[in-house]
Design a protein around this motif. Structure first.
Motif, PDB file in Angstrom:
ATOM      1  N   LEU A 204      71.980 -31.759  27.004  1.00 13.17           N
ATOM      2  CA  LEU A 204      71.261 -32.883  26.436  1.00 13.17           C
ATOM      3  C   LEU A 204      71.069 -32.591  24.952  1.00 13.17           C
ATOM      4  N   SER A 205      71.341 -33.552  24.094  1.00 12.83           N
ATOM      5  CA  SER A 205      71.191 -33.354  22.654  1.00 12.83           C
ATOM      6  C   SER A 205      70.265 -34.412  22.078  1.00 12.83           C
ATOM      7  N   VAL A 206      69.336 -33.963  21.259  1.00  8.78           N
ATOM      8  CA  VAL A 206      68.398 -34.857  20.587  1.00  8.78           C
ATOM      9  C   VAL A 206      68.400 -34.502  19.104  1.00  8.78           C
ATOM     10  N   LEU A 207      68.537 -35.492  18.244  1.00  9.67           N
ATOM     11  CA  LEU A 207      68.477 -35.226  16.809  1.00  9.67           C
ATOM     12  C   LEU A 207      67.136 -34.590  16.460  1.00  9.67           C
ATOM     13  N   PRO A 208      67.134 -33.612  15.541  1.00  9.89           N
ATOM     14  CA  PRO A 208      65.888 -32.916  15.198  1.00  9.89           C
ATOM     15  C   PRO A 208      64.736 -33.841  14.797  1.00  9.89           C
ATOM     16  N   ALA A 209      65.028 -34.946  14.170  1.00 12.53           N
ATOM     17  CA  ALA A 209      63.965 -35.880  13.764  1.00 12.53           C
ATOM     18  C   ALA A 209      63.219 -36.461  14.964  1.00 12.53           C
ATOM     19  N   TYR A 210      63.801 -36.353  16.160  1.00 16.70           N
ATOM     20  CA  TYR A 210      63.203 -36.906  17.375  1.00 16.70           C
ATOM     21  C   TYR A 210      62.670 -35.825  18.314  1.00 16.70           C
TER      22      TYR A 210
ATOM     23  N   SER B 116      69.977 -49.855  16.713  1.00 20.75           N
ATOM     24  CA  SER B 116      70.814 -49.487  15.575  1.00 20.75           C
ATOM     25  C   SER B 116      72.056 -48.777  16.092  1.00 20.75           C
ATOM     26  N   LEU B 117      72.946 -48.474  15.190  1.00 22.02           N
ATOM     27  CA  LEU B 117      74.156 -47.768  15.569  1.00 22.02           C
ATOM     28  C   LEU B 117      73.928 -46.270  15.697  1.00 22.02           C
ATOM     29  N   SER B 118      72.807 -45.777  15.201  1.00 20.72           N
ATOM     30  CA  SER B 118      72.506 -44.353  15.255  1.00 20.72           C
ATOM     31  C   SER B 118      71.715 -44.037  16.519  1.00 20.72           C
ATOM     32  N   MET B 119      72.276 -43.189  17.372  1.00 18.71           N
ATOM     33  CA  MET B 119      71.590 -42.816  18.609  1.00 18.71           C
ATOM     34  C   MET B 119      70.912 -41.463  18.423  1.00 18.71           C
ATOM     35  N   PRO B 120      69.627 -41.366  18.745  1.00 20.89           N
ATOM     36  CA  PRO B 120      68.926 -40.093  18.574  1.00 20.89           C
ATOM     37  C   PRO B 120      69.205 -39.095  19.688  1.00 20.89           C
TER      38      PRO B 120
ATOM     39  N   GLY C 258      59.061 -36.525  23.111  1.00 18.91           N
ATOM     40  CA  GLY C 258      59.315 -36.932  24.489  1.00 18.91           C
ATOM     41  C   GLY C 258      60.654 -37.616  24.698  1.00 18.91           C
ATOM     42  N   THR C 259      61.480 -37.628  23.658  1.00 17.91           N
ATOM     43  CA  THR C 259      62.764 -38.313  23.733  1.00 17.91           C
ATOM     44  C   THR C 259      63.687 -37.653  24.755  1.00 17.91           C
ATOM     45  N   GLY C 260      63.821 -36.328  24.686  1.00 15.76           N
ATOM     46  CA  GLY C 260      64.672 -35.608  25.629  1.00 15.76           C
ATOM     47  C   GLY C 260      64.142 -35.712  27.051  1.00 15.76           C
ATOM     48  N   SER C 261      62.827 -35.622  27.200  1.00 18.66           N
ATOM     49  CA  SER C 261      62.220 -35.746  28.533  1.00 18.66           C
ATOM     50  C   SER C 261      62.466 -37.126  29.121  1.00 18.66           C
ATOM     51  N   ALA C 262      62.378 -38.144  28.289  1.00 14.90           N
ATOM     52  CA  ALA C 262      62.643 -39.513  28.768  1.00 14.90           C
ATOM     53  C   ALA C 262      64.093 -39.644  29.231  1.00 14.90           C
ATOM     54  N   LEU C 263      65.035 -39.049  28.487  1.00 16.15           N
ATOM     55  CA  LEU C 263      66.435 -39.113  28.889  1.00 16.15           C
ATOM     56  C   LEU C 263      66.664 -38.325  30.181  1.00 16.15           C
TER      57      LEU C 263
END
Length: 93
Positions: free
Chosen positions: A43-49, A13-17, A53-58
């Motif tokens: 590093l920034s992660v949208l609160p919904a994510y 999608s166009l929205s990046m978490p 593990g999203t930030g750790s993966a990045l």
């Protein structure tokens, strides 16, 4: 960054978490020796994510890419309590 240093994630999608910006730098020690480094953060992660593990993966991806690009050092700008889990420590150490 040069085109050879650019890396990206694919997204459906166009929205990046997540978001992180990379830059090249040099670390110079007291003797004047220079080491090429990759800088990034925060590093920034949208609160919904959060807590998925999203930030750790990045972070793991960023560290792996830095190694593959030949960087011997990574300098991070961000919250000092988050990054030690990935092996980072404050500059005064």
């Amino acid at each position: 960054m040069s085109s050879s240093a650019r890396r990206s994630f694919q997204c459906d999608s166009l929205s990046m978490p997540v978001f992180v910006m990379y830059s090249r730098a040099r670390v110079i020690d007291d003797a004047g020796n220079e080491t090429e480094a990759l800088t990034f953060g925060p590093l920034s992660v949208l609160p919904a994510y959060w807590h998925r593990g999203t930030g750790s993966a990045l972070m793991r991806h960023s560290i792996r890419e830095a190694k593959q690009m030949g960087h011997r050092a990574i300098v991070i700008c961000g919250h000092p309590d988050y990054y030690p889990r990935f092996g980072f420590r404050g500059a005064k150490h």
